[in-house]
Design an enzyme around this catalytic site. Structure first.
Site, PDB file in Angstrom:
ATOM      1  N   SER A 109       1.058  -1.600  -0.011  1.00 26.61           N
ATOM      2  CA  SER A 109      -0.239   0.474  -0.240  1.00 26.61           C
ATOM      3  C   SER A 109       0.633   0.676   0.340  1.00 26.61           C
ATOM      4  CB  SER A 109      -0.595  -0.338   1.100  1.00 26.61           C
ATOM      5  OG  SER A 109      -2.039   1.139   1.190  1.00 26.61           O
ATOM      6  N   ASP A 136      -9.607  -3.271  -6.239  1.00 25.60           N
ATOM      7  CA  ASP A 136      -9.481  -2.284  -5.484  1.00 25.60           C
ATOM      8  C   ASP A 136      -9.933  -0.918  -5.082  1.00 25.60           C
ATOM      9  OD1 ASP A 136      -7.607  -0.966  -3.094  1.00 25.60           O
ATOM     10  OD2 ASP A 136      -5.281  -2.424  -3.715  1.00 25.60           O
ATOM     11  N   HIS A 155      -8.713  -4.450  -1.197  1.00 22.62           N
ATOM     12  CA  HIS A 155      -7.178  -3.876  -0.641  1.00 22.62           C
ATOM     13  C   HIS A 155      -6.502  -4.135  -0.312  1.00 22.62           C
ATOM     14  CE1 HIS A 155      -4.169  -0.390  -0.723  1.00 22.62           C
ATOM     15  NE2 HIS A 155      -4.549  -0.897   1.108  1.00 22.62           N
TER      16      HIS A 155
END
Length: 423
Positions: free
Chosen positions: A204, A333, A362
């Site tokens: 991320s 996502d 995600h």
């Protein structure tokens, strides 16, 4: 909907991927290594979209039991001063510190003094996501196969400033473009473990930082290969994607904003001592972009949060990468949205391959039974690079598609930043 949770896998890559030499002397290329490393992606059919996959992370499973010892490093950057914490994976121990995340303790001075080694074990340096840390379940799932049950890897996690119960000793919290800590640590690791091949993985926001770092280092990058998982790439586009929908704004952005407010509250004394951040303004923050407006713009001198997002984005850094690089993203996502993925940049850089799955959410990729898919391509790729590929033979001089003479005398620097951070 993909049939019964079977996600479609696609690859974006240069027409002529980076050539690689195996240790037995035979030839292959980066795309073939990646394709062999990526297994079928069978998701839990009950979690049939990115929202369900992502929200299922709220189900608190224990995850793999990874044990750490922590070392606090003094930053060597004059502007980005202060300290940062690195957690090293170690054998099981009971010397826990209540002030630290689970299964984590500080190194004693004597222990750390003897940490150097001339062994040739591969070593992975990991970066976590926004406001997370080495304790995150998605990260522990990814590194567990490398270190448990006879795994031969050494692994450590560079925690962002103030995260994972680390202290903030200046007014600096995390920053989406702050590559200085990971750069310092990689240099330190290269010196302490001269024979270890070093690899990187980011998740991320950590994937964005890792991508920027690898791009900034270019052909001189000390890492042998790197992976970016669920990278938001273009932070302005991802931010707009969050604000476009009710779930994006009122769930994801609000949760991330609240997490950052809690992080700020833990370190407010130091932050307020060294910055002009308005505490009352931070207290009124609801969403992620409001936190960045109240804190990042004031701390770093960006005129708007969008200017900060554009400056910190890693989409252009893809063009400057000169080591084998794999990105893994899910097209559903809801946080690192598919519109932000820089397909064209992957298509012109032979050192990079993008793997996309049609399902996964995600940092989720939940399979039937609660396992996760993403550790498989991560570990398969890292093991293939460390075990099968002659890393010393990887060329870093290969031209990108499109290099050559142009109509005008121009110079495009993909990692040139608008914010000039002085030493």
């Amino acid at each position: 909907m993909d049939w019964f949770g079977r996600a479609k896998i696609d690859f974006a890559h240069a027409a002529t991927p980076l050539l690689l030499t195996r240790k037995d002397g035979s030839q292959t290329d980066l795309l073939k290594v990646v394709e062999a490393a990526v297994p079928k992606c069978q998701m839990n059919p009950l979690l049939f979209n990115g929202h369900l996959q992502t929200m299922y992370t709220a189900v608190k499973e224990h995850g793999p039991q990874i044990y750490y010892k922590r070392k606090i490093f003094d930053a060597d950057h004059k502007t980005y001063a202060g300290t940062f914490a690195v957690d090293f994976v170690v054998p099981q121990h009971k010397d826990f510190d209540e002030e630290l995340p689970p299964r984590t303790a500080f190194y004693s001075e004597e222990e750390f003094a003897g940490i150097g080694s001339d062994d040739s074990k591969p070593m992975l340096i990991a970066l976590h996501g926004l406001s997370g840390g080495s304790h995150e379940i998605y990260l522990r799932h990814a590194i567990a196969p490398l270190v448990m049950d006879g795994g031969e890897w050494e692994v450590c996690v560079v925690n962002a400033r103030g995260c994972a119960n680390s202290k903030v000793t200046t007014g600096v919290l995390f920053n989406a473009r702050a590559t200085w800590d990971v750069r310092q640590f990689v240099k330190w690791a290269r010196k302490m473990f001269p024979n270890r091949p070093l690899f990187g993985v980011g998740f991320s926001l950590g994937a964005n930082i890792m991508t920027n770092y690898v791009g900034e280092e270019g052909a001189n990058c000390p890492l042998k290969a790197a992976i970016a998982v669920s990278n938001p790439f273009d932070l302005e586009v991802s931010n707009k994607g969050l604000q476009r929908t009710w779930l994006g704004k009122e769930v994801y952005s609000k949760i991330m904003g609240n997490n950052l407010k809690k992080l700020f509250e833990q370190h407010k004394e130091q932050i307020l001592k060294y910055t002009n951040v308005d505490y009352d303004r931070v207290q009124n923050v609801t969403y992620l972009h409001e936190f960045d407006r109240a804190v990042q713009t004031v701390t770093w001198g960006y005129p708007t949060e969008n200017a900060y997002y554009r400056d910190a984005s890693s989409c252009d850094a893809i063009l400057a990468i000169r080591i084998p690089f794999l990105a893994i993203s899910a097209l559903d996502d809801p946080i690192a949205v598919k519109e932000a993925i820089p397909y064209q940049e992957f298509a012109v850089n032979p050192y990079t391959v993008l793997c996309t799955t049609s399902l996964g959410g995600h940092l989720s990729w939940f399979e039937i039974g609660g396992g996760r898919w993403h550790p498989k391509p991560i570990c398969n790729f890292l093991n293939a690079m460390a075990t099968d590929i002659n890393l010393e033979a990887v060329s870093r001089e290969e031209k990108m598609v499109g290099d050559g003479k142009y109509q005008f005398n121009t110079d495009f620097n993909p990692v040139r930043r608008k914010l000039n951070v002085l030493e």
